[in-house]
Design an enzyme around this catalytic site. Structure first.
Site, short mmCIF file in Angstrom:
data_model
loop_
_atom_site.label_atom_id
_atom_site.label_comp_id
_atom_site.label_asym_id
_atom_site.label_seq_id
_atom_site.Cartn_x
_atom_site.Cartn_y
_atom_site.Cartn_z
N ASP A 57 -39.52 -13.44 0.06
CA ASP A 57 -38.76 -14.43 0.85
C ASP A 57 -37.50 -13.78 1.41
OD1 ASP A 57 -39.71 -17.51 -0.03
OD2 ASP A 57 -40.03 -16.04 -1.61
N LEU A 125 -41.35 -17.43 4.07
CA LEU A 125 -42.53 -17.45 3.21
C LEU A 125 -42.75 -18.90 2.77
CD1 LEU A 125 -43.20 -14.93 0.27
CD2 LEU A 125 -44.28 -17.14 0.52
N THR A 128 -44.17 -20.48 -1.42
CA THR A 128 -43.69 -19.46 -2.38
C THR A 128 -44.31 -19.65 -3.76
OG1 THR A 128 -41.58 -19.31 -1.21
CG2 THR A 128 -41.64 -18.44 -3.44
N THR A 201 -49.61 -32.34 -0.96
CA THR A 201 -48.90 -31.34 -1.75
C THR A 201 -49.64 -30.98 -3.03
OG1 THR A 201 -46.77 -30.79 -2.75
CG2 THR A 201 -47.50 -33.08 -2.95
N HIS A 204 -45.64 -30.66 -5.54
CA HIS A 204 -44.51 -31.59 -5.45
C HIS A 204 -45.00 -33.05 -5.45
CE1 HIS A 204 -41.85 -28.22 -4.52
NE2 HIS A 204 -42.77 -27.81 -3.67
N GLY A 226 -47.91 -25.25 0.90
CA GLY A 226 -47.47 -24.80 2.23
C GLY A 226 -47.76 -25.77 3.35
N ASP A 253 -40.07 -25.94 7.57
CA ASP A 253 -41.49 -26.07 7.18
C ASP A 253 -42.34 -26.67 8.28
OD1 ASP A 253 -41.29 -25.29 4.38
OD2 ASP A 253 -40.24 -27.17 4.04
#
Length: 314
Positions: A57, A125, A128, A201, A204, A226, A253
């Site tokens: 990152d 990135l 991650t 997700t 999360h 991602g 994002d």
């Protein structure tokens, strides 16, 4: 030399920026692969065990931001990582550009844009957590370009595209797009008619996220890392809707992926149906979540529960 200069000036700022960002994203993808190959990820927890930062990152962001700033000094560049300002190693600088992009016409509404009018949102990135767990196809490098608060151009590099396709496969690919021109570097495909596959997700999740997914009445639910990766699933026919009813996702994002989706006729909004704004003063958090589809946006938007909407304030 005079000839070369004349050529350079005949291209618009936007197309030169996109052509450079393409090469810069490829360089960042190579850095992401190199860090894994060297074996020391240098993982740091930022705010929690699911909010991580690695050496990749940090190096990829230094490479992207420094390369962009060196070539386009008047840009506003906003990156995910807070990095100390230090002298950047010259080997991290990419000054090439993808010539194919310069052969494309700039959409007329963007032909007079100046460097200082543009805001670039960088996620060096994306995915991650998945990167640290070896789920490498979830990982993307995102460079999104906004004008007057609207995302108008984007580059997604997928460093590990094809990584399970055997030793002879070419590793990595770069997808790019400009509104009014189109999106390139992939094969557009739709989920079979009548199939409702939701991508959401992986790391999360919470009750709100799950309630909203369930309300879509999906045939299948994919849980992957991602935002860039989820938009790729939409444009390649692996998922029909990306549903994330939670704050947590940020402007870097969504900026680049949104452009790719919009360029092929899809739609990305918050959970209330509001367009996302990308001017430099805007708050970084997408606090009202994300709803995105390639087709049939209204089908999914109409199924977002009121309880979810009232819990997520834009």
């Amino acid at each position: 030399m005079i000839m070369e200069l004349a050529m350079a000036s005949s291209h618009t700022v936007l197309m030169r920026l996109v052509a450079s960002a393409y090469s810069i994203a490829q360089k960042a993808g190579a850095i992401v692969r190199r860090v894994i190959a060297e074996g020391d990820l240098g993982i740091v927890e930022k705010t929690s065990a699911t909010d991580l930062q690695t050496k990749a990152d940090r190096l990829a962001q230094m490479s992207i931001c420094s390369s962009l700033a060196q070539k386009f000094p008047k840009l506003t560049i906003i990156g995910e990582e807070d990095l100390p300002s230090e002298e950047v190693d010259q080997e991290l600088i990419e000054d090439g550009q993808w010539e194919e992009i310069l052969k494309q016409p700039c959409p007329s509404q963007y032909s007079a844009i100046k460097e200082e009018d543009l805001v670039v949102w960088v996620d060096p990135l994306d995915g991650t957590k998945e990167y640290t767990e070896g789920l490498l196809d979830n990982v993307t490098v995102l460079i999104g370009i906004a004008y007057e608060g609207k995302a108008i151009a984007g580059i997604i590099n997928q460093p590990y595209y094809n990584y399970q396709a055997g030793p002879d496969a070419v590793l990595g690919r770069t997808i790019w797009g400009v509104l009014g021109l189109g999106a390139f570097g992939f094969q557009l495909k739709e989920v079979p008619a009548g199939k409702h596959i939701v991508t959401t997700t992986r790391s999360h999740s919470n009750k709100l996220v799950n309630d909203c997914v369930t309300a879509m009445n999906p045939d299948n639910v994919l849980r992957v890392g991602g935002a860039g990766n989820k938009i790729i699933q939409l444009i390649e026919g692996k998922a029909s809707a990306y549903v994330f009813a939670s704050p947590g996702c940020k402007k870097w994002d969504t900026c680049a992926p949104e452009v790719i989706l919009h360029a092929v006729g899809g739609k990305l909004t918050d959970i209330h149906g509001n367009a996302l704004r990308y001017n430099k003063e805007v708050k970084h958090m997408n606090s009202a979540g994300v709803l995105a589809t390639l087709r049939n946006y209204d089908y999914y938007a109409s199924r977002v529960p009121e309880s979810v909407k009232s819990a997520l304030v834009p």
